[in-house]
Every structure is written in C-alpha cells, then in structure tokens.
Design a protein around this motif. Structure first.
Motif, PDB file in Angstrom:
ATOM      1  N   GLU A  18      -5.383  11.137  -1.202  1.00  0.00           N
ATOM      2  CA  GLU A  18      -6.370  10.170  -1.319  1.00  0.00           C
ATOM      3  C   GLU A  18      -7.874  10.648  -0.594  1.00  0.00           C
ATOM      4  OE1 GLU A  18      -2.190   7.836  -1.721  1.00  0.00           O
ATOM      5  OE2 GLU A  18      -3.615   8.946  -0.327  1.00  0.00           O
ATOM      6  N   ILE A  31      -7.862   1.543  -3.364  1.00  0.00           N
ATOM      7  CA  ILE A  31      -6.242   1.363  -2.819  1.00  0.00           C
ATOM      8  C   ILE A  31      -6.639   0.414  -2.026  1.00  0.00           C
ATOM      9  CG2 ILE A  31      -4.244   2.100  -1.554  1.00  0.00           C
ATOM     10  CD1 ILE A  31      -4.701   4.919  -3.102  1.00  0.00           C
ATOM     11  N   GLY A  39      -9.050   5.495  -1.964  1.00  0.00           N
ATOM     12  CA  GLY A  39      -8.604   5.830  -3.436  1.00  0.00           C
ATOM     13  C   GLY A  39      -8.438   7.016  -4.238  1.00  0.00           C
ATOM     14  N   ILE A  48       0.410  -1.440   0.317  1.00  0.00           N
ATOM     15  CA  ILE A  48      -0.196   0.001   0.223  1.00  0.00           C
ATOM     16  C   ILE A  48       0.887   1.346   0.123  1.00  0.00           C
ATOM     17  CG2 ILE A  48      -1.363   1.392   1.369  1.00  0.00           C
ATOM     18  CD1 ILE A  48      -2.426  -1.900   2.820  1.00  0.00           C
TER      19      ILE A  48
END
Length: 202
Positions: free
Chosen positions: A117, A144, A134, A111
């Motif tokens: 984000e 994500i 994300g 990650i």
C-alpha cells in the motif's frame, strides 16, 4: 405553572447541566469537549442563579468565558500542516498503527494489508496526527485506512491532505466503508455515494 412544577423544572435544568459538564470530560475531541462544557455550564449557572448560589454562578461563568476564549483561539489558530509519503515499513507509521489500533478498527474493520500500500502521514507541527493508507489504480486511490487521532479529528486533516494527492497523479479517492459515523465524515468531505462506494474527485 405551579410551584411544584417549577421546582421539578429547576431540578431538571440543574441535573442536565451537571450531566453535560461531566459528559464533556469524556470527550476525546477538544472542540466537542468545550462546546458541551459550555452548554452544561450555561444550564448549571441558570440553576445556580435561580437557587441564589452565587459562588456556583461565578464558577460556571468563568468556565463559559474560558471555553469561549479557547474555542476562538482554536479556530483562529493557523495549523502548520505537513505530509509525507512513506511505505508500510516506515517506523513512524507502524508505531502509530500500534498505538491507535483499537480506535482505527472501530471505523475500518477487516483490514487486510499486504505491505504494497501507499501511505501518507499527516503532521501538525511535529506531531503525527493522521494517516491515509490505500492502493493506487491509475488515477484512483482506493482507501483502506483514513484516520485522524481523536484530539485533531475536527481539524480538517482531510481537507488539507486530499488536494495534495493531485501531486501524486491521483484524481479520485474511493472508499467503501459502511459505518454510519464514518459516512458522516465522508459526506462532510464531499464524497458522493454510488452503489455503496464513496467517491471524491479532487
């Protein structure tokens, strides 16, 4: 079937029931716990009937009834979902990430967050039960992290949240996770695989 073979079969039934009951106690999902416990209790009760150990029959029968009732309550209960959009500096979000970091990394490794984000927090009543993290690219949301805590992993958190993303001008959700366990979830949620990319139109 000879007597010796029957004895072996009965023992297999008894041990299998015991193993399933013990295994159910290791489940993090409440629903899986109850389903596996019911299966184990049915086998254990069968073995107890064969061996005429009636206190064990009563105990397992009670466990079956309790688990069935609780499953019915779980599926009939109306969950009070809500969600909110925050940024990556949100204290609740960062506390959640810290607590569930190890479990999240089982599904989403490598990650790489840069604090730009978009973050969606999902609640049941007042409990934070899931996050969607994300980046947005026009009408596409590139995931994500899409994570629900084990306790509520079977409670259709994604089914609640995904349609809400329309309110944020998102039409497509895109994930590229390759883990088998997570793929099952993506298919369940209606994602379509194309070139190792999973796309869902909402």
């Amino acid at each position: 079937m000879q007597e010796n073979e029957l004895y072996i079969l009965y023992e297999i039934i008894g041990y299998t029931g015991t193993i399933l009951v013990v295994l159910s106690m290791m489940m993090t999902s409440v629903i899986k716990l109850r389903i596996i416990n019911i299966c184990g209790s049915v086998l254990s009760m069968t073995y107890a009937i064969i061996s005429n150990t009636w206190p064990i029959v009563v105990m397992n029968g009670a466990l079956i009834i309790i688990n069935v009732i609780q499953l019915i309550r779980t599926y009939s209960r109306k969950l009070n979902f809500s969600y909110t959009k925050v940024n990556t500096f949100d204290l609740s979000y960062n506390h959640f990430i810290k607590i569930y970091k190890n479990d999240i990394e089982k599904y989403f490794h490598n990650i790489n967050l840069n604090n730009k984000e978009e973050v969606y927090l999902v609640f049941i009543d007042t409990e934070l039960v899931g996050i969607l993290v994300g980046t947005k690219d026009h009408d596409k949301f590139n995931v994500i992290i899409d994570y629900a805590i084990p306790k509520y992993r079977d409670m259709s958190i994604g089914k609640y949240l995904y349609p809400k993303l329309k309110n944020h001008k998102i039409k497509y959700i895109i994930q590229n996770n390759e883990l088998i366990n997570h793929r099952k979830y993506l298919y369940k949620m209606g994602f379509i695989e194309k070139d190792n990319i999973y796309i869902k139109e909402i």
